[in-house]
Design a protein around this motif. Sequence first.
Motif, short mmCIF file in Angstrom:
data_model
loop_
_atom_site.label_atom_id
_atom_site.label_comp_id
_atom_site.label_asym_id
_atom_site.label_seq_id
_atom_site.Cartn_x
_atom_site.Cartn_y
_atom_site.Cartn_z
N ASP A 92 0.86 -1.18 0.00
CA ASP A 92 0.00 0.00 0.00
C ASP A 92 0.89 1.23 0.00
O ASP A 92 1.90 1.28 0.72
N ASP A 113 -6.07 -8.55 -5.56
CA ASP A 113 -6.99 -7.45 -5.21
C ASP A 113 -6.31 -6.10 -5.35
O ASP A 113 -5.11 -5.96 -5.13
N ARG A 115 -7.05 -2.00 -4.12
CA ARG A 115 -7.87 -1.26 -3.16
C ARG A 115 -7.38 0.17 -3.04
O ARG A 115 -6.22 0.49 -3.33
N THR A 116 -8.27 1.03 -2.60
CA THR A 116 -7.93 2.43 -2.36
C THR A 116 -8.75 2.95 -1.19
O THR A 116 -9.86 2.45 -0.93
N LYS A 117 -8.20 3.92 -0.47
CA LYS A 117 -8.87 4.46 0.71
C LYS A 117 -8.61 5.96 0.79
O LYS A 117 -7.50 6.42 0.53
N LYS A 136 -13.51 3.40 1.53
CA LYS A 136 -12.64 2.40 0.94
C LYS A 136 -13.36 1.67 -0.18
O LYS A 136 -14.56 1.39 -0.07
N GLY A 138 -12.62 -1.62 -3.15
CA GLY A 138 -11.69 -2.67 -3.56
C GLY A 138 -12.31 -3.58 -4.59
O GLY A 138 -13.53 -3.71 -4.69
N THR A 156 -16.31 -7.16 -5.77
CA THR A 156 -16.05 -5.77 -5.39
C THR A 156 -16.56 -5.53 -3.97
O THR A 156 -17.41 -6.27 -3.46
N LEU A 252 -9.78 -10.47 2.98
CA LEU A 252 -10.49 -9.48 2.17
C LEU A 252 -11.94 -9.41 2.66
O LEU A 252 -12.59 -10.45 2.82
#
Length: 281
Positions: A92, A113, A115-117, A136, A138, A156, A252
């Motif tokens: 990350d 996977d 992902r972003t936050k 968040k 993903g 998702t 996850l």
Amino acid sequence: MRTTKIILLYILFQLSTVGIVQAQMERQRAESNPTIDDAFWTPTLVTQATTEHLAARNLNVTIMHSFGIATENPIRNFFGFDLVQNVRLGLDFGLTDRWSAGIGRSSQLNVVDLRTKYALLQQNTSDSKPVSISLKGGVGVVTQENRRSFEDDLSTMVSAIISRKFSDAFSLQLSPMYGHFNRYEDIGSTDLFSVGVATSLHLSKRFALMAEYYPVLGDRPAGTKNAFSMGLNIETGGHVFQLFFTSTDWHLEQYVMADNTEQFWAGDFRFGFNVNRIFGL
């Protein structure tokens, strides 16, 4: 002439002093209401994302590991340690102090996977912002050969993460979340809802207890139970080690909601650990 020089030097001194005082006052005003960013020590507790964020240009390398059920043939399987259930390796990166993005791969089903936050709101010391709120998102894709289409292998999840640090020791978090599988096993399209609950209790500057719970709301795949985890955070400077017992073998959120068949309090728990190592780039 000498008197003029003395007067000029005195004026310059006064001006420089005023500048220093103003700079100090500006710094004091800027720091008088700082944000609270240590409610949780890591961007992910056990499996649930937290409102903790990476600083800009910081890289967090994570190793998430779960073993087999500790109570099934405990002597033969050495309390589950002989059964490596699932391992997730992840990276990350802090794009800004509020926004991060990451990638990971789980050994179970070979799920990759992304992902972003993003931090919408951060709790501050004056309580004018009483909570921290992050969003968040993903996406996961099964890369294990299964003769299915790429679309069928997609899943998702989105969540709103709301936390508050009530004291130097205690923090609580709620995470309404939604998970979707284009095709879950033989069921087909599946939608899942949960309000994740997470908490942290700081015992000292190095140790903190933690727990999280996934009550799934509404329909779910047959046999799915609400996942529960509890454990210990150990802060060592650049590392945070997380040792825990959990009912789920997934790391996850959408899979934790969809694929947890064990009940923690019935003795169906497994040991696991997470390793977080932050690098400043």
